[in-house]
Motif scaffolding. Structure first.
Motif, PDB file in Angstrom:
ATOM      1  N   GLN A 268      -4.985  75.508  69.030  1.00 32.65           N
ATOM      2  CA  GLN A 268      -5.843  75.704  67.474  1.00 32.65           C
ATOM      3  C   GLN A 268      -7.382  75.490  68.225  1.00 32.65           C
ATOM      4  OE1 GLN A 268      -5.418  73.516  64.547  1.00 32.65           O
ATOM      5  NE2 GLN A 268      -3.245  74.449  64.091  1.00 32.65           N
ATOM      6  N   ALA A 269      -7.933  75.096  68.992  1.00 32.76           N
ATOM      7  CA  ALA A 269      -9.080  74.929  69.142  1.00 32.76           C
ATOM      8  C   ALA A 269      -9.672  75.823  70.058  1.00 32.76           C
ATOM      9  CB  ALA A 269      -9.135  73.521  70.288  1.00 32.76           C
ATOM     10  N   GLY A 270      -8.245  76.748  71.026  1.00 33.06           N
ATOM     11  CA  GLY A 270      -7.934  77.609  72.674  1.00 33.06           C
ATOM     12  C   GLY A 270      -8.017  76.430  73.550  1.00 33.06           C
ATOM     13  N   ARG A 271      -7.375  76.260  73.335  1.00 34.02           N
ATOM     14  CA  ARG A 271      -7.135  75.318  75.052  1.00 34.02           C
ATOM     15  C   ARG A 271      -5.467  75.259  74.721  1.00 34.02           C
ATOM     16  NH1 ARG A 271      -9.288  69.483  74.185  1.00 34.02           N
ATOM     17  NH2 ARG A 271      -8.573  69.558  76.117  1.00 34.02           N
ATOM     18  N   ARG A 272      -5.607  75.144  76.129  1.00 30.44           N
ATOM     19  CA  ARG A 272      -4.019  74.880  76.854  1.00 30.44           C
ATOM     20  C   ARG A 272      -3.226  73.620  76.174  1.00 30.44           C
ATOM     21  NH1 ARG A 272      -5.813  76.281  81.081  1.00 30.44           N
ATOM     22  NH2 ARG A 272      -4.953  74.500  82.876  1.00 30.44           N
ATOM     23  N   ARG A 273      -1.855  73.297  76.159  1.00 33.20           N
ATOM     24  CA  ARG A 273      -1.108  72.708  75.256  1.00 33.20           C
ATOM     25  C   ARG A 273      -1.581  71.527  76.097  1.00 33.20           C
ATOM     26  NH1 ARG A 273       2.160  73.727  71.062  1.00 33.20           N
ATOM     27  NH2 ARG A 273       3.476  71.534  71.654  1.00 33.20           N
ATOM     28  N   ASP A 274      -1.633  71.627  77.041  1.00 33.40           N
ATOM     29  CA  ASP A 274      -1.728  70.166  78.947  1.00 33.40           C
ATOM     30  C   ASP A 274      -2.761  70.218  79.298  1.00 33.40           C
ATOM     31  OD1 ASP A 274      -2.124  72.660  80.013  1.00 33.40           O
ATOM     32  OD2 ASP A 274      -0.399  72.975  81.507  1.00 33.40           O
ATOM     33  N   ASN A 275      -3.720  70.875  78.647  1.00 31.95           N
ATOM     34  CA  ASN A 275      -4.736  70.249  78.647  1.00 31.95           C
ATOM     35  C   ASN A 275      -5.201  68.671  77.829  1.00 31.95           C
ATOM     36  OD1 ASN A 275      -7.329  73.336  77.921  1.00 31.95           O
ATOM     37  ND2 ASN A 275      -6.029  72.315  79.604  1.00 31.95           N
ATOM     38  N   VAL A 276      -4.653  68.281  77.069  1.00 32.18           N
ATOM     39  CA  VAL A 276      -4.720  67.011  76.246  1.00 32.18           C
ATOM     40  C   VAL A 276      -3.683  66.062  76.808  1.00 32.18           C
ATOM     41  CG1 VAL A 276      -4.733  65.846  73.635  1.00 32.18           C
ATOM     42  CG2 VAL A 276      -5.863  67.961  74.232  1.00 32.18           C
ATOM     43  N   LYS A 277      -3.843  65.090  77.683  1.00 35.26           N
ATOM     44  CA  LYS A 277      -3.153  64.227  78.118  1.00 35.26           C
ATOM     45  C   LYS A 277      -2.510  63.385  77.091  1.00 35.26           C
ATOM     46  CE  LYS A 277      -2.177  65.677  82.110  1.00 35.26           C
ATOM     47  NZ  LYS A 277      -0.626  67.392  82.320  1.00 35.26           N
ATOM     48  N   LEU A 278      -0.792  62.729  76.655  1.00 37.28           N
ATOM     49  CA  LEU A 278      -0.948  62.160  75.743  1.00 37.28           C
ATOM     50  C   LEU A 278      -0.327  60.780  75.866  1.00 37.28           C
ATOM     51  CD1 LEU A 278      -1.030  63.007  73.054  1.00 37.28           C
ATOM     52  CD2 LEU A 278      -0.833  64.552  73.612  1.00 37.28           C
ATOM     53  N   LEU A 279      -1.566  59.856  76.214  1.00 38.96           N
ATOM     54  CA  LEU A 279      -0.895  57.996  76.175  1.00 38.96           C
ATOM     55  C   LEU A 279      -0.106  57.331  75.240  1.00 38.96           C
ATOM     56  CD1 LEU A 279      -4.320  57.456  78.156  1.00 38.96           C
ATOM     57  CD2 LEU A 279      -1.891  58.546  79.325  1.00 38.96           C
ATOM     58  N   ALA A 280       1.122  56.392  75.827  1.00 38.06           N
ATOM     59  CA  ALA A 280       1.095  55.084  75.136  1.00 38.06           C
ATOM     60  C   ALA A 280       0.764  53.933  75.553  1.00 38.06           C
ATOM     61  CB  ALA A 280       2.487  56.011  74.523  1.00 38.06           C
ATOM     62  N   ILE A 281       1.597  53.245  75.063  1.00 34.70           N
ATOM     63  CA  ILE A 281       1.657  51.668  75.248  1.00 34.70           C
ATOM     64  C   ILE A 281       2.638  50.916  75.785  1.00 34.70           C
ATOM     65  CG2 ILE A 281       1.763  50.664  72.704  1.00 34.70           C
ATOM     66  CD1 ILE A 281      -1.087  48.828  74.199  1.00 34.70           C
ATOM     67  N   LEU A 282       2.934  50.501  76.902  1.00 33.81           N
ATOM     68  CA  LEU A 282       3.354  49.797  77.232  1.00 33.81           C
ATOM     69  C   LEU A 282       2.729  48.315  77.624  1.00 33.81           C
ATOM     70  CD1 LEU A 282       6.695  49.696  78.791  1.00 33.81           C
ATOM     71  CD2 LEU A 282       5.549  49.751  80.851  1.00 33.81           C
ATOM     72  N   GLY A 283       4.013  47.267  77.009  1.00 32.37           N
ATOM     73  CA  GLY A 283       4.243  46.045  76.835  1.00 32.37           C
ATOM     74  C   GLY A 283       5.077  45.722  77.711  1.00 32.37           C
ATOM     75  N   PHE A 284       5.361  44.745  78.473  1.00 34.47           N
ATOM     76  CA  PHE A 284       6.873  44.624  79.195  1.00 34.47           C
ATOM     77  C   PHE A 284       6.717  43.119  79.549  1.00 34.47           C
ATOM     78  CE2 PHE A 284       4.055  45.798  82.202  1.00 34.47           C
ATOM     79  CZ  PHE A 284       4.574  44.837  84.001  1.00 34.47           C
ATOM     80  N   VAL A 285       7.900  42.547  80.269  1.00 36.41           N
ATOM     81  CA  VAL A 285       8.390  41.273  80.512  1.00 36.41           C
ATOM     82  C   VAL A 285       9.902  42.182  82.018  1.00 36.41           C
ATOM     83  CG1 VAL A 285       9.304  39.355  80.336  1.00 36.41           C
ATOM     84  CG2 VAL A 285       7.522  39.646  79.059  1.00 36.41           C
ATOM     85  N   VAL A 286       9.516  41.854  82.530  1.00 34.02           N
ATOM     86  CA  VAL A 286      10.488  41.594  83.722  1.00 34.02           C
ATOM     87  C   VAL A 286      11.167  40.644  84.642  1.00 34.02           C
ATOM     88  CG1 VAL A 286       8.644  41.551  85.881  1.00 34.02           C
ATOM     89  CG2 VAL A 286      10.786  43.652  85.378  1.00 34.02           C
ATOM     90  N   GLY A 287      12.082  40.574  84.812  1.00 37.63           N
ATOM     91  CA  GLY A 287      12.593  39.507  85.614  1.00 37.63           C
ATOM     92  C   GLY A 287      14.395  40.435  86.409  1.00 37.63           C
ATOM     93  N   SER A 288      14.418  39.456  87.682  1.00 37.38           N
ATOM     94  CA  SER A 288      15.191  40.051  88.811  1.00 37.38           C
ATOM     95  C   SER A 288      17.032  40.674  87.233  1.00 37.38           C
ATOM     96  CB  SER A 288      15.811  39.401  89.619  1.00 37.38           C
ATOM     97  OG  SER A 288      16.231  37.710  89.226  1.00 37.38           O
ATOM     98  N   THR A 289      17.000  39.982  86.433  1.00 33.79           N
ATOM     99  CA  THR A 289      18.189  40.312  85.601  1.00 33.79           C
ATOM    100  C   THR A 289      17.487  39.657  84.105  1.00 33.79           C
ATOM    101  OG1 THR A 289      18.307  37.898  85.139  1.00 33.79           O
ATOM    102  CG2 THR A 289      20.112  38.744  87.010  1.00 33.79           C
ATOM    103  N   GLU A 290      18.568  41.175  83.380  1.00 36.97           N
ATOM    104  CA  GLU A 290      18.191  41.102  82.075  1.00 36.97           C
ATOM    105  C   GLU A 290      18.036  39.666  81.055  1.00 36.97           C
ATOM    106  OE1 GLU A 290      19.458  43.902  78.002  1.00 36.97           O
ATOM    107  OE2 GLU A 290      20.789  43.382  79.772  1.00 36.97           O
ATOM    108  N   GLU A 291      19.006  38.563  81.344  1.00 33.26           N
ATOM    109  CA  GLU A 291      18.963  37.410  81.247  1.00 33.26           C
ATOM    110  C   GLU A 291      17.813  35.908  81.739  1.00 33.26           C
ATOM    111  OE1 GLU A 291      21.714  33.391  81.100  1.00 33.26           O
ATOM    112  OE2 GLU A 291      22.572  34.905  82.548  1.00 33.26           O
ATOM    113  N   GLU A 292      17.460  37.083  83.025  1.00 31.57           N
ATOM    114  CA  GLU A 292      16.379  36.231  83.649  1.00 31.57           C
ATOM    115  C   GLU A 292      14.650  36.691  82.413  1.00 31.57           C
ATOM    116  OE1 GLU A 292      13.401  36.615  87.340  1.00 31.57           O
ATOM    117  OE2 GLU A 292      15.262  35.755  87.213  1.00 31.57           O
TER     118      GLU A 292
END
Length: 458
Positions: A268-292
């Motif tokens: 609507q502002a005369g720009r291409r749809r991909d002119n705006v990159k959408l960023l979400a947030i990622l919080g994580f905890v990683v382990g060698s196994t899911e249990e860890e």
């Protein structure tokens, strides 16, 4: 099948603690070194080794004080307080790196647009075109008081100010200096051509600015433009201005309609749809196994103060949790009207168990993150991409430990799937992100000021 690569920013703050309250006391955390150049240089070089796109600095201009109408808990727990100015730190980190970008959050109430334009041009020069501005209108009443406004202007008024503020800085960055205004002629001893440096003569509802811009054109002219704010007014603003929008969706399903709405706003502002990159947030905890990973996640959650989480979520959820006894079981609260409606009702409906207290529930909510193996975390990142999200702000639990885990364990899986870059592109931050030129595309409204001033669209 390989996927398009995503944008990865390291979400941080120039303070001892960002979102995981009290984790500065974790035995391996270096967050208490936040006043040290050495710590930040180590973080920046780690991120560059992992090919992160940017180090994204959040910022606030007042202590959090929603809980019990007091800043006491925020101050006691070190919740984004004390906090320094990230703009003063970025040049040193740029000098210590070669490709990592830097996002500076600064709200439009913080200083006049004329001095802010000079600040950002200076940073763009010193970083060799690796600076971005996260445009915010602030949400803290204390910031409005501290800036001499007597409180926070109304939401619509803040966005009206943002419209006028961006008009001024766009004119300064784009229309004040012509491309060939700088001569640097050693023979004639002429540095620049006065005929090609222009006043902007801006007269707006909030700002009257004559100009010209004090700085010669920087590598990007206008810094890479990021925005945080997803209200209807914020989405419309993003459609006109943002090159990247930071959204607060909790999961991919809730992100999809926001993504679609912002892309429509861009069109609507005369720009291409991909002119705006959408960023979400990622919080994580990683382990060698899911249990860890699950064990570590539970240990981290238990380490955090319930009271500090209540104070934090009072701000972010806009609800003062001091009105509840934190040790009262949610099963009891659910029998009362307040336990079946509003924010508290929503939290109780989300609760993983019925045998926890309201304080434990709020702490659980504040520790929602992806928990699992590197492959499981990569699977979730793919789900974000499937929802139309272009990138993620990676949130740390401890620093630099969380970023080390991402670089050494998660990033190799992402690269094997094509989700994360394995080398930096050439040029400025805008060139690295979009793979095109260093300047804003012609359809961006800032370039319209350039065309209006010079008439040739150059």
């Amino acid at each position: 099948m390989s996927r398009p690569r995503m944008i990865f920013n390291a979400f941080n703050i120039f303070s001892a603690s960002h979102h995981d309250q009290g984790m500065w006391a974790w035995p391996t955390s270096r967050q208490l070194e936040y006043n040290s150049f050495d710590y930040w240089v180590d973080v920046a070089r780690l991120l560059e080794r992992g090919h992160f796109d940017t180090l994204f600095f959040a910022d606030v201009l007042a202590p959090y004080e929603t809980f019990s109408n007091s800043r006491e808990l925020a101050v006691r727990s070190g919740m984004q307080f004390p906090i320094n100015d990230p703009g003063e730190l970025i040049p040193a980190l740029a000098y210590a790196t070669s490709d990592l970008g830097f996002v500076l959050t600064q709200n439009i109430l913080q200083e006049p647009p004329y001095t802010f334009a000079r600040k950002m041009s200076t940073l763009d020069h010193l970083t060799r075109g690796r600076i971005a501005w996260n445009i915010v209108t602030t949400f803290l009443p204390g910031a409005g008081r501290n800036l001499g406004l007597g409180g926070l202007p109304e939401h619509e008024d803040r966005y009206a100010r943002a419209d006028d503020f961006t008009d001024v800085v766009y004119k300064l960055w784009e229309a004040s200096w012509e491309d060939d205004a700088v001569l640097r002629d050693r023979v004639t001893k002429q540095y620049s051509d006065p005929a090609k440096i222009h006043q902007i003569d801006h007269v707006g509802p909030f700002y009257d600015v004559t100009g010209p811009h004090l700085c010669e054109p920087s590598p990007q002219r206008t810094p890479f433009l990021v925005q945080a704010g997803v209200s209807p007014r914020g989405r419309a603003f993003a459609g006109r201005n943002a090159e990247a929008l930071f959204i607060n969706s909790l999961d991919p399903a809730s992100a999809a309609p926001v993504v679609a709405d912002v892309r429509r706003a861009a069109e609507q502002a005369g720009r291409r749809r991909d002119n705006v990159k959408l960023l979400a947030i990622l919080g994580f905890v990683v382990g060698s196994t899911e249990e860890e990973a699950r064990r570590l996640h539970e240990e981290i959650t238990d380490f955090q103060s319930i009271e500090a989480n209540l104070a934090k979520q009072s701000v972010f959820l806009g609800h003062d949790f001091s009105q509840y006894d934190p040790v009262e079981p949610i099963s009891e609260i659910a029998r009362r009207p307040e336990g079946r409606q509003g924010i508290l009702g929503e939290l109780i409906a989300m609760s993983p168990r019925t045998d926890i207290t309201v304080g434990e529930l709020v702490r659980w909510y504040g520790n929602l993150r992806v928990v699992g193996t590197p492959e499981q975390i990569a699977d979730q990142i793919e789900a974000w991409q499937d929802a139309g999200v272009d990138g993620l702000n990676v949130q740390y639990v401890t620093s630099p430990g969380t970023f080390e885990d991402f670089v050494d364990q998660v990033a190799p899986v992402l690269r094997s799937r094509g989700l994360m870059q394995d080398r930096y592109g050439e040029g400025t931050l805008r060139e690295k992100i979009f793979g095109q030129g260093p300047f804003l595309p012609d359809e961006h409204r800032a370039r319209g000021f350039r065309r209006a001033a010079w008439g040739d669209g150059s």
